[in-house]
Design a protein around this motif. Structure first.
Motif, PDB file in Angstrom:
ATOM      1  N   SER A 261       0.812  -1.068  -0.219  1.00 58.13           N
ATOM      2  CA  SER A 261       0.054   0.017   0.023  1.00 58.13           C
ATOM      3  C   SER A 261       0.848   1.214  -0.019  1.00 58.13           C
ATOM      4  CB  SER A 261      -1.008   0.065   1.227  1.00 58.13           C
ATOM      5  OG  SER A 261      -1.531   1.262   1.340  1.00 58.13           O
ATOM      6  N   GLY A 269      -4.365   4.405   6.589  1.00 59.54           N
ATOM      7  CA  GLY A 269      -5.280   4.319   7.516  1.00 59.54           C
ATOM      8  C   GLY A 269      -4.755   4.401   9.091  1.00 59.54           C
ATOM      9  N   ARG A 270      -5.405   3.772  10.003  1.00 61.91           N
ATOM     10  CA  ARG A 270      -4.885   3.430  11.207  1.00 61.91           C
ATOM     11  C   ARG A 270      -3.414   2.992  11.206  1.00 61.91           C
ATOM     12  NH1 ARG A 270      -9.196   0.035  14.484  1.00 61.91           N
ATOM     13  NH2 ARG A 270      -7.421   0.063  16.013  1.00 61.91           N
ATOM     14  N   GLY A 275      -6.636   1.665   4.193  1.00 61.75           N
ATOM     15  CA  GLY A 275      -7.909   1.529   4.902  1.00 61.75           C
ATOM     16  C   GLY A 275      -8.803   0.398   4.600  1.00 61.75           C
ATOM     17  N   TYR A 276      -8.489  -0.408   3.597  1.00 62.62           N
ATOM     18  CA  TYR A 276      -9.147  -1.606   3.286  1.00 62.62           C
ATOM     19  C   TYR A 276      -8.691  -2.700   3.962  1.00 62.62           C
ATOM     20  CZ  TYR A 276      -5.171  -1.939  -0.057  1.00 62.62           C
ATOM     21  OH  TYR A 276      -3.945  -1.680  -0.540  1.00 62.62           O
TER      22      TYR A 276
END
Length: 457
Positions: A261, A269-270, A275-276
């Motif tokens: 990613s 994301g976190r 995020g996926y």
């Protein structure tokens, strides 16, 4: 004749961009013929107009943009499946790793699997015996369930995984049982441990092993659990077998996702994970289950190490949302030599009530489970109280519960990694421990059951 492209425009980490492409599909497999004649494989990650973003399984080191050629093969990554897979060891991309012959496949199967229609799913309700008391009795695993093990760095999840793979069986069933074992991003020493353990105990004869090492490309790590699940679905739904899939370590899988990613320059994301991540993990975990009208089943035990023993970390947190419970290993129990160090109080199997009782295990399974759980919780509470106030502050009943907690850990939990207890041996051991308590404290068990099973002097 497949068209060759010489339009590689960019290389970033394991990723490569190819321009001016036609008719390319998401997850399509590719071949890259390098300037020295070497052939590497990859997969399409993204298509934007006439530009394809591709991930290379073997990495992009030494790749010459001008002289390398790319061919799009028109199909996704596939696994050749056959009954000959049982007893064999493969790498993370499904190639034989045990010096045995090549598999002659019955057919080639897309490793991304097919979505199971929720209406076609059958409810998991058959008991699977692992031979481990803390799981079989208190956090029961049932056929078709997904029950993860949350561990920490340095805890013996490796030994626990090997023990479950050796000992697991379905009671009261005539169907064949198989174990599909996926090792994801492990060290060479760990791989040797698993392979030697499986061979020495004969567990390899009913197992299919996929081994992805820590020094293998991160891209291969993403394919490994899908390879394992594809083999499991073939054995379960086409060969009517009960299949237990053990995947360790899912944290390494998620780290590989994060690495790819970042190379794709996606918005993180976190904690930097994509995020996926939830959706991606769900595509793996939801491949467990039973299908109406078919005898076979796929049961999953994913194992993951929680970074810094943090249960709120994205990987265990999201895994807990998707799966039906969790088995948690305790660092405190491990330090005290309790093996396997399963912390039964925060552990949970949401389907345990469906796989226990008359005809499945025994009528006293659920009552003794509830009573042992309650007594151990009270014993732990009493011990904590004695540390703060002193033992003299405890009532006589509290002192009994404190002793019960010690014996429960030493005799019930601490069975070691080589003891295979039947569920009936575990239930009898539970009754033996409950003899320590006054009968008036056995509030979760009916009187007739106490008279039938309690062997008091």
């Amino acid at each position: 004749m497949l068209k060759e492209y010489r339009t590689i425009s960019e290389v970033v980490g394991p990723l490569m961009a190819v321009d001016q492409v036609e008719g390319v599909k998401f997850e399509e497999l590719i071949e890259i013929r390098m300037q020295n004649g070497e052939i590497r494989r990859g997969q399409v990650l993204e298509v934007d107009g006439d530009r394809a973003m591709v991930q290379i399984f073997e990495g992009t080191s030494g790749l010459n943009l001008r002289d390398s050629k790319v061919r799009f093969l028109g199909h996704p990554l596939e696994l050749g499946v056959s009954m000959d897979m049982v007893g064999r060891v493969f790498d993370g991309l499904g190639r034989p790793k045990d010096e045995g012959p090549e598999i002659l496949p019955e057919k080639m199967v897309d490793i991304n699997g097919e979505v199971i229609n929720p209406v076609a799913r059958d409810y998991p309700d058959e008991f699977i015996q692992t031979g481990i008391s803390a799981i079989d009795h208190l956090n029961t695993l049932v056929r078709g369930q997904k029950l993860p093990i949350f561990s920490g760095s340095g805890l013996p999840h490796k030994e626990l995984a090997a023990q479950i793979a050796r000992q697991a069986t379905v009671l009261n069933s005539q169907e064949d049982f198989a174990v599909v074992f996926a090792a994801i991003g492990i060290t060479f020493e760990e791989a040797e441990y698993f392979m030697e353990n499986f061979r020495a105990t004969g567990a390899i004869d009913r197992s299919v092993m996929f081994i992805n090492l820590a020094n293998d490309p991160a891209i291969e790590r993403i394919a490994t659990p899908r390879m394992a699940l594809t083999a499991a679905e073939y054995l379960a739904y086409e060969k009517d077998m009960h299949v237990l899939v053990i995947m360790t370590d899912m944290t390494n899988y998620c780290e590989a996702l994060r690495e790819v990613s970042a190379a794709r320059r996606e918005v993180p994301g976190r904690r930097g994970y994509p995020g996926y991540l939830y959706t991606n993990l769900a595509t793996l975990y939801e491949r467990a289950g039973r299908i109406r009208g078919l005898k076979g089943s796929v049961t999953q035990i994913p194992i993951l190490t929680m970074p810094e023993d943090d249960k709120t970390h994205p990987i265990p947190d999201l895994t807990g949302y998707i799966t039906e419970g969790q088995i948690i290993l305790s660092r405190e129990l491990d330090k005290r030599g309790i093996q396997p160090p399963i912390d039964v109080l925060p552990s949970l199997s949401r389907l345990k009530d469906k796989g226990t009782g008359p005809g499945k295990t025994r009528e006293d399974h659920a009552p003794t489970m509830n009573q042992l759980f309650t007594a151990y919780a009270q014993g732990k509470q009493a011990k904590e109280l004695s540390v703060i106030l002193g033992e003299s502050a405890l009532s006589e009943t509290d002192k009994i519960y404190a002793k019960f907690a010690d014996r429960f850990e030493e005799e019930y939990l601490n069975q070691g990694f080589n003891t295979n207890r039947t569920i009936f041996e575990t239930l009898d051991l539970g009754w033996k421990l409950l003899e320590m308590l006054p009968v008036t404290e056995l509030k979760r068990i009916k009187e007739d059951m106490i008279e039938k099973y309690m062997k008091r002097a």
